[in-house]
Enzyme design. Structure first.
Site, PDB file in Angstrom:
ATOM      1  N   THR A  27      15.249  15.746  -5.616  1.00  0.00           N
ATOM      2  CA  THR A  27      14.589  16.006  -6.901  1.00  0.00           C
ATOM      3  C   THR A  27      14.827  14.799  -7.799  1.00  0.00           C
ATOM      4  O   THR A  27      14.061  13.850  -7.780  1.00  0.00           O
ATOM      5  CB  THR A  27      15.107  17.314  -7.539  1.00  0.00           C
ATOM      6  OG1 THR A  27      16.542  17.290  -7.574  1.00  0.00           O
ATOM      7  CG2 THR A  27      14.621  18.524  -6.769  1.00  0.00           C
ATOM      8  N   THR A  35      26.856  21.312  -7.217  1.00  0.00           N
ATOM      9  CA  THR A  35      25.438  21.654  -7.244  1.00  0.00           C
ATOM     10  C   THR A  35      24.650  20.741  -6.330  1.00  0.00           C
ATOM     11  O   THR A  35      24.481  19.581  -6.615  1.00  0.00           O
ATOM     12  CB  THR A  35      24.888  21.538  -8.656  1.00  0.00           C
ATOM     13  OG1 THR A  35      25.652  22.376  -9.494  1.00  0.00           O
ATOM     14  CG2 THR A  35      23.446  21.964  -8.722  1.00  0.00           C
TER      15      THR A  35
END
Length: 397
Positions: free
Chosen positions: A150, A187
């Site tokens: 991303t 994460t």
């Protein structure tokens, strides 16, 4: 081995394609498939707000029958209610229909913006495209790694080859993550593929041990995400690893995971430096880990590293408020291997010279002794820059 080559384990095919989830037109569907049943284990986010893919994967691992993992990027499929659950299952079912397996033997991961429904027609088209592109070549592996990104500046991959019991065993792994990085998990999404033979129960226990000293020892911003997923897939068909061979495999797997975890920090949004915080002298390892995590998460420590400021007061005081017992009169600190605080007392040092050293090195080592105990831990964290603030203040707008 260069970044353009990889040790590919036997039994896997890979693909990464574009389906249109991302407005940028960058790859956004990744697929990993095996023609034989895989042993699969997973470790997931500890956030109570979890994405639909995490709920699904938790219910399907550990397993000895997994055949595929499908990932989309650009949309997290998190906080999307019953429709999000249905879409995660539909992704698995579509893969299963195309590769010829039961839908319960497909795992799914998603990453991206929270709270938006997946464009399922695009996703299904992307899955079909990915199935057509599946291959057991390096280019296909790297394409799969590209498609899970991303905000990452670069793809993140690692591989190893080792000899165990007269057999060559390969491990190849990919990860994504640059923001919302904090334990437990850090994460990110990560898939580790190997052609070693491991029992599901042992694979599950091993992966948790590995995660504890790698992915759970890194931080960018202290924000644990809704989608964190770490998967271990093993295609081996021989006798499961045991004894010394299993221990050696776990050591290699741990080193690989640490290198990938450090790549997450190095690629932290806006980051210019990595801090390596080594805490010794704590009452036990768990206490040392808590102290290291506290120092790593301090915005004042992070900004000191950004500016090349050897501000020992920030670093020492962070250890003091970690909530773990320390011995102030025995606290010492080294920055970039230079001792600047010893046994509770600051030492004279050339601040300008040390500052220059901090600025010119991409990794700044902080070695903090907090007492006379045997506990120790190592932690990695990024610094904090104005670029991080700017990027994340405009992330969805």
């Amino acid at each position: 081995m260069s970044k353009s080559s990889i040790y590919l384990p036997a039994g896997f095919r890979f693909a990464g394609v574009t389906c249109g989830i991302k407005a940028s037109g960058k790859p956004d569907v990744s697929l990993i498939v095996s023609d034989r049943p895989l042993v699969a284990a997973g470790v997931y986010t500890t956030n109570q707000i979890v994405a639909a893919p995490v709920v699904l994967c938790r219910s399907r691992t550990p397993s000895s029958t997994v055949r595929a993992v499908v990932t989309n990027s650009g949309n997290a499929n998190a906080c999307t209610g019953s429709q999000g659950d249905a879409d995660a299952k539909a992704m698995c079912a579509h893969v299963a229909s195309l590769v010829g397996c039961d839908e319960t033997d497909v795992l799914v991961m998603s990453t991206g913006v929270i709270g938006k429904l997946l464009p399922m027609e695009k996703v299904k088209s992307g899955i079909e495209h990915a199935v057509a592109e599946l291959a057991d070549r390096e280019e296909a592996f790297f394409a799969a790694a590209e498609a899970i990104r991303t905000t990452d500046k670069d793809r993140k991959t690692e591989s190893r080859e080792l000899e165990l019991g007269g057999e060559s065993i390969r491990i190849a792994a990919m990860a994504k993550g640059a923001g919302m990085i904090a334990p437990n998990m850090a994460t990110m999404l990560s898939v580790i593929c190997t052609d070693a033979s491991i029992e599901p129960k042992e694979a599950n226990a091993m992966l948790r041990r590995v995660a504890r000293v790698s992915y759970n020892r890194v931080s960018v911003d202290g924000h644990t995400s809704t989608n964190d997923t770490l998967l271990l897939l093993a295609s081996g068909t021989g006798t499961p690893l045991q004894g010394d061979s299993l221990c050696l495999f776990e050591q290699e797997l741990t080193e690989l995971a640490i290198q990938l975890a450090k790549q997450l920090v190095e690629d932290g949004e806006g980051a210019t430096h990595v801090m390596q915080i080594r805490v010794t002298g704590a009452t036990n390892d768990a206490s040392a880990e808590t102290i290291a995590k506290t120092v790593a998460a301090s915005p004042l420590v992070k900004t000191a590293i950004t500016g090349g400021d050897p501000n020992w007061g920030r670093m020492v005081s962070a250890a003091g408020y970690a909530g773990e017992p320390i011995e102030p009169a025995k606290v010492s600190l080294r920055v970039c291997e230079e001792l600047i605080y010893e046994n509770g007392t600051p030492l004279k040092f050339d601040a300008a010279s040390l500052s220059a050293t901090m600025k010119e090195h991409p990794q700044v080592n902080l070695d903090l002794c907090v007492g006379g105990g045997n506990g120790e831990a190592v932690y990695w964290s990024s610094d904090l820059t104005t670029d991080y603030v700017r990027f994340n203040s405009e992330y969805t707008t």
